[in-house]
Design an enzyme around this catalytic site. Structure first.
Site, PDB file in Angstrom:
ATOM      1  N   CYS A   6       0.827  -1.198   0.000  1.00  0.00           N
ATOM      2  CA  CYS A   6       0.000   0.000   0.000  1.00  0.00           C
ATOM      3  C   CYS A   6       0.862   1.249   0.000  1.00  0.00           C
ATOM      4  O   CYS A   6       2.073   1.195   0.225  1.00  0.00           O
ATOM      5  CB  CYS A   6      -0.963   0.007   1.190  1.00  0.00           C
ATOM      6  SG  CYS A   6      -0.210   0.012   2.825  1.00  0.00           S
ATOM      7  N   CYS A   7       0.211   2.384  -0.312  1.00  0.00           N
ATOM      8  CA  CYS A   7       0.872   3.672  -0.354  1.00  0.00           C
ATOM      9  C   CYS A   7       1.946   3.669  -1.454  1.00  0.00           C
ATOM     10  O   CYS A   7       1.676   3.305  -2.589  1.00  0.00           O
ATOM     11  CB  CYS A   7       1.439   4.013   1.018  1.00  0.00           C
ATOM     12  SG  CYS A   7       1.911   5.741   1.246  1.00  0.00           S
ATOM     13  N   ILE A   8       3.186   3.978  -1.136  1.00  0.00           N
ATOM     14  CA  ILE A   8       4.252   4.026  -2.126  1.00  0.00           C
ATOM     15  C   ILE A   8       4.847   2.642  -2.416  1.00  0.00           C
ATOM     16  O   ILE A   8       5.540   2.435  -3.419  1.00  0.00           O
ATOM     17  CB  ILE A   8       5.382   4.993  -1.675  1.00  0.00           C
ATOM     18  CG1 ILE A   8       6.380   5.275  -2.809  1.00  0.00           C
ATOM     19  CG2 ILE A   8       6.086   4.459  -0.439  1.00  0.00           C
ATOM     20  CD1 ILE A   8       5.789   5.979  -3.987  1.00  0.00           C
TER      21      ILE A   8
END
Length: 249
Positions: free
Chosen positions: A160-162
């Protein structure tokens, strides 16, 4: 000899024991790879906590790992600027793990059903050098080997995210999401989607409470804090990521 009532109670208790053992035997084991402690130079703490809560609620067994190496640098989280000093990724990650963490070099892929990597700039600074080189980056050898081994074993990768940038590197042509591809106040890091497209990946726009599942590669990705959404929406989106990961495990 048992009476009829005693036999019924015994059989009922035995059935309960078998059911309990069965549920325990079916519990999924998930490795979580951390990259330090703190959004600007390590793991995003709220994302890691959300992953742990949702895994616990689902009855899965989580074990945390981190590379035993120096951080790229140390950030003063009050100022958002680099500060003096050096820190170790494994030692900093232990703060999130409450001390129960293992050197990533010791991770045995055969002992786990899936792997999850929360975001935070530590992914781009400590697990890789994306933060310096963008799409021309490389992944740290232990991290890359671990992800390739999970993929080769047919076990799901969730990020998730980056963190999905790691998947873009090792799974050319994969489908993933970091949220939206048009920058706005809600999506300040949308330019990342463009870089992933340039790497040959298919980026799928999603909301913060949605995920994208690439069934071919068993890759599950979620935007999380790539968005400025309310924290409860980010928490719920990570919950969907965990749910989809366990379905494929």
């Amino acid at each position: 000899m048992f009476t009829s009532q005693e036999s019924h109670l015994f059989l009922g208790e035995s059935t309960h024991i078998v059911q309990t053992f069965s549920r325990s035997a079916m519990a999924k084991r998930v490795a979580i790879i951390l990259s330090g402690c703190g959004v600007y130079d390590g793991t995003e703490i709220h994302e890691a906590s959300a992953v742990l809560v949702h895994l616990s609620r689902a009855g899965a067994k989580a074990q945390m790992f981190a590379p035993n190496q120096a951080q790229m640098h140390v950030i003063d989280h009050c100022e958002g600027k680099p500060s003096d000093g050096k820190r170790n990724v494994l030692q900093e990650s232990a703060r999130i793990a409450r001390g129960d963490i293992t050197d990533l070099a010791e991770l045995d892929v055969s002992a786990f059903d899936a792997v999850i990597i929360p975001g935070g700039f530590g992914v781009a600074k400590n697990l890789s050098d994306w933060g310096v080189k963008n799409k021309d980056f490389s992944i740290k050898p232990d991290v890359e080997k671990t992800l390739r081994d999970f993929h080769k074993a047919g076990k799901p990768l969730a990020m998730c995210c980056i963190a999905p940038v790691l998947a873009a590197k090792i799974l050319p042509g994969c489908e993933l999401t970091v949220g939206q591809d048009k920058e706005s106040d809600m999506w300040p890091y949308a330019q990342t989607a463009g870089l992933l497209k340039e790497m040959g990946c298919k980026h799928v726009n999603t909301g913060v409470q949605q995920v994208h599942v690439d069934l071919k590669h068993k890759l599950i990705t979620a935007p999380a804090f790539m968005s400025n959404a309310p924290i409860h929406e980010i928490f719920d989106g990570i919950g969907v990521m965990v749910e989809e990961t366990l379905k494929l495990a």
